[in-house]
Design an enzyme around this catalytic site. Structure first.
Site, PDB file in Angstrom:
ATOM      1  N   GLN A   1     -10.222  -3.830  -3.761  1.00 50.75           N
ATOM      2  CA  GLN A   1     -11.361  -2.958  -3.189  1.00 50.75           C
ATOM      3  C   GLN A   1     -12.482  -3.569  -4.147  1.00 50.75           C
ATOM      4  O   GLN A   1     -13.367  -3.989  -3.955  1.00 50.75           O
ATOM      5  CB  GLN A   1     -11.163  -1.472  -2.670  1.00 50.75           C
ATOM      6  CG  GLN A   1     -13.027  -0.800  -2.271  1.00 50.75           C
ATOM      7  CD  GLN A   1     -13.502  -1.527  -1.208  1.00 50.75           C
ATOM      8  OE1 GLN A   1     -12.465  -1.629  -0.633  1.00 50.75           O
ATOM      9  NE2 GLN A   1     -14.640  -2.035  -0.827  1.00 50.75           N
TER      10      GLN A   1
ATOM     11  N   ARG B   1       1.104  -1.156  -0.376  1.00 50.99           N
ATOM     12  CA  ARG B   1      -0.218   0.040  -0.292  1.00 50.99           C
ATOM     13  C   ARG B   1       1.080   0.842  -0.446  1.00 50.99           C
ATOM     14  O   ARG B   1       1.504   1.766   0.743  1.00 50.99           O
ATOM     15  CB  ARG B   1      -1.152  -0.078   1.077  1.00 50.99           C
ATOM     16  CG  ARG B   1      -1.705   1.147   1.192  1.00 50.99           C
ATOM     17  CD  ARG B   1      -2.970   1.191   2.098  1.00 50.99           C
ATOM     18  NE  ARG B   1      -4.315   0.619   1.820  1.00 50.99           N
ATOM     19  CZ  ARG B   1      -4.991   0.662   2.911  1.00 50.99           C
ATOM     20  NH1 ARG B   1      -5.662   1.164   3.550  1.00 50.99           N
ATOM     21  NH2 ARG B   1      -6.247   0.564   1.820  1.00 50.99           N
TER      22      ARG B   1
ATOM     23  N   HIS C   1      -7.103   1.045  -6.809  1.00 45.84           N
ATOM     24  CA  HIS C   1      -7.663   0.266  -5.613  1.00 45.84           C
ATOM     25  C   HIS C   1      -8.092  -0.782  -5.896  1.00 45.84           C
ATOM     26  O   HIS C   1      -9.481  -1.204  -5.845  1.00 45.84           O
ATOM     27  CB  HIS C   1      -7.726   0.836  -4.156  1.00 45.84           C
ATOM     28  CG  HIS C   1      -8.151  -0.074  -3.190  1.00 45.84           C
ATOM     29  ND1 HIS C   1      -7.305  -0.837  -2.677  1.00 45.84           N
ATOM     30  CD2 HIS C   1      -9.093   0.763  -2.371  1.00 45.84           C
ATOM     31  CE1 HIS C   1      -8.106  -1.607  -1.529  1.00 45.84           C
ATOM     32  NE2 HIS C   1      -8.769  -0.478  -0.770  1.00 45.84           N
TER      33      HIS C   1
ATOM     34  N   CYS D   1     -16.526   1.982   0.343  1.00 46.62           N
ATOM     35  CA  CYS D   1     -15.345   0.938   0.598  1.00 46.62           C
ATOM     36  C   CYS D   1     -15.055   0.732   1.725  1.00 46.62           C
ATOM     37  O   CYS D   1     -14.389  -0.463   2.162  1.00 46.62           O
ATOM     38  CB  CYS D   1     -14.474   1.323  -0.873  1.00 46.62           C
ATOM     39  SG  CYS D   1     -13.890   2.824  -0.085  1.00 46.62           S
TER      40      CYS D   1
ATOM     41  N   ARG E   1     -13.844  -8.426   0.789  1.00 48.19           N
ATOM     42  CA  ARG E   1     -12.458  -8.302   0.698  1.00 48.19           C
ATOM     43  C   ARG E   1     -11.606  -9.762   0.754  1.00 48.19           C
ATOM     44  O   ARG E   1     -10.836  -9.442   0.620  1.00 48.19           O
ATOM     45  CB  ARG E   1     -11.834  -7.225   1.748  1.00 48.19           C
ATOM     46  CG  ARG E   1     -12.608  -5.752   1.710  1.00 48.19           C
ATOM     47  CD  ARG E   1     -12.119  -5.404   0.180  1.00 48.19           C
ATOM     48  NE  ARG E   1     -10.698  -5.000   0.248  1.00 48.19           N
ATOM     49  CZ  ARG E   1      -9.919  -4.044   0.256  1.00 48.19           C
ATOM     50  NH1 ARG E   1     -10.428  -3.782   1.117  1.00 48.19           N
ATOM     51  NH2 ARG E   1      -8.577  -4.156   0.379  1.00 48.19           N
TER      52      ARG E   1
ATOM     53  N   ASP F   1     -17.401   7.632  -1.315  1.00 42.63           N
ATOM     54  CA  ASP F   1     -16.014   7.390  -0.713  1.00 42.63           C
ATOM     55  C   ASP F   1     -16.070   7.864  -0.675  1.00 42.63           C
ATOM     56  O   ASP F   1     -16.267   9.240  -0.801  1.00 42.63           O
ATOM     57  CB  ASP F   1     -14.774   7.009  -1.061  1.00 42.63           C
ATOM     58  CG  ASP F   1     -13.098   6.289  -1.011  1.00 42.63           C
ATOM     59  OD1 ASP F   1     -13.269   6.168   0.524  1.00 42.63           O
ATOM     60  OD2 ASP F   1     -12.609   6.276  -1.583  1.00 42.63           O
TER      61      ASP F   1
HETATM   62  N1   CP Z   1     -12.051  -0.239   1.984  1.00 43.52           N
HETATM   63  C1   CP Z   1     -10.484  -0.397   2.590  1.00 43.52           C
HETATM   64  O1   CP Z   1      -9.702  -0.140   1.616  1.00 43.52           O
HETATM   65  O2   CP Z   1     -10.094  -0.082   3.996  1.00 43.52           O
HETATM   66  P1   CP Z   1      -8.566   0.320   4.845  1.00 43.52           P
HETATM   67  O3   CP Z   1      -8.394   1.692   4.443  1.00 43.52           O
HETATM   68  O4   CP Z   1      -9.090  -0.005   5.992  1.00 43.52           O
HETATM   69  O5   CP Z   1      -8.436  -1.237   4.422  1.00 43.52           O
HETATM   70  N1  NVA Z   2      -9.943   6.861  -1.291  1.00 45.09           N
HETATM   71  C1  NVA Z   2      -9.961   6.510  -0.064  1.00 45.09           C
HETATM   72  C2  NVA Z   2     -10.126   4.987   0.369  1.00 45.09           C
HETATM   73  C3  NVA Z   2      -9.746   4.345   1.517  1.00 45.09           C
HETATM   74  C4  NVA Z   2     -10.293   2.910   1.202  1.00 45.09           C
HETATM   75  C5  NVA Z   2      -8.137   6.846  -0.176  1.00 45.09           C
HETATM   76  O1  NVA Z   2      -7.443   6.757  -0.896  1.00 45.09           O
HETATM   77  O2  NVA Z   2      -7.841   7.032   0.773  1.00 45.09           O
END
Ligand code: CP
Ligand code: NVA
Length: 317
Positions: free
Chosen positions: A140, A110, A137, A270, A298, A230
């Site tokens: 997701q 990440r 992502h 999400c 997930r 989101d």
């Molecule tokens: N939706 C999602 O990716 O959640 P987290 O940021 O908690 O991993």
């Molecule tokens: N768009 C959000 C998604 C979190 C899962 C972010 O990048 O923070």
């Protein structure tokens, strides 16, 4: 029936973007995710990653992604090591990749910069999986689509998903999906927050369904089967929160906005949610909400990715 079927298409090394996969490969992963979910719920063993080790390199916070990858590899018979890090600071990204490939069977990353995950993948011989970047992502969207199919049926060609909010990493991955698998997708956003134009144009050129962008809430929500939102400010955009709160206020998903979609529309997010900003309690806790089905999936969708990428030849037979 063999659970892990050999896809007719090529086996990919990494899972960075849905655009790297064919429609059949994506559907194959989703089908395996359904199998693994059923197997998990009926207590049948599926240790397809016996003895395999995964490392998770995370530059940003996480609840769902971290916990589902860690739980998933454990359920599949493997082991995970979590590392909170900033890539490119202590040593180069290629050097990190060249170390990791000597020890572990896969890397889940990440990152802020999408280039960093591409650099990891280019320099590691082991699979690299995208656990979210500023740009995409994809994990997701697999879980979201698994949940969408559970609620609306497997054929999504006449389904319309209205994504209300920022044209961000999550939306970009929805666009990538819609470019591959027939589905109608509409981004409903304030001016200046549209998605990556090149990515949208490419997907529009490939898509069987419609991919549209509008600033008009009524037009965007019309005939929607699913309303998705989101956060308005993603991780790394915290200093823009105040300005974004103002711009996105007319796009809050509340009961009135939900009433513009089909009466049986589902609500998707999400997570994490900023309750009272992009969505009201009434909607996220209401009967149309499937947010925790998405969160549950997930686990199953990412297990499918792990099995496809890291599962041994024996496990795949
Ligand atoms: N939706 C999602 O990716 O959640 P987290 O940021 O908690 O991993
Ligand atoms: N768009 C959000 C998604 C979190 C899962 C972010 O990048 O923070």
């Amino acid at each position: 029936m063999a659970v892990v079927q050999d896809s007719a298409a090529t086996k990919r090394k990494d899972f960075i973007a849905l655009t790297d996969y064919t429609k059949d490969e994506i559907l194959d992963i989703l089908s395996l995710a359904d199998d693994l979910k059923r197997f998990q719920k009926t207590g049948r063993p599926h240790r397809y990653l016996d003895g395999k080790t995964l490392t998770l390199l995370f530059e940003k916070p996480s609840l769902r992604t971290r916990l589902t990858f860690e739980t998933g590899i454990f359920q599949l018979g493997g082991y995970s090591i979590f590392v909170e890090t900033r890539l490119g600071k202590r040593e180069t990204v290629p050097d990190v990749a060249r170390n990791l490939e000597r020890w572990v069977d896969g890397v889940v990353a990440r990152t802020f910069s999408h280039d960093h995950i591409l650099e990891l993948a280019a320099n590691a011989s082991v699979p690299v999986i995208n656990a979210l970047t500023d740009y995409l992502h994809p994990c997701q969207i697999l879980a979201d689509v698994q949940a969408l199919r559970e609620h609306k049926g497997k054929d999504l060609s006449s389904i319309k998903v209205a994504f209300v909010g920022d044209g961000n990493n999550v939306f970009n991955s929805w666009v990538n999906f819609a470019g591959k698998v027939p589905l109608n997708l509409s981004l409903v956003c304030p001016e200046g927050y549209e998605a990556d134009a090149k990515l949208v144009k490419t997907a529009q050129g490939m898509a069987k369904g419609e991919i549209t962008i509008t600033h008009d809430v009524e037009a965007g929500l019309r005939d929607a089967d699913a309303v998705y939102t989101d956060v308005w400010a993603s991780m790394g955009q915290e200093d823009e929160e105040a300005i974004r709160e103002k711009a996105f206020a007319p796009y809050q998903v509340n009961a009135q906005l939900m009433s513009l979609a089909k009466p049986d529309a589902i609500f998707m997010h999400c997570l994490p949610a900023h309750r009272g900003s992009e969505v009201t309690d009434e909607v996220i806790d209401g009967p149309q909400s499937i947010v925790f089905d998405e969160a549950e999936n997930r686990l199953h969708a990412q297990k499918a990715v792990l099995v496809k990428l890291i599962g041994s030849a024996e496990a795949r037979a």
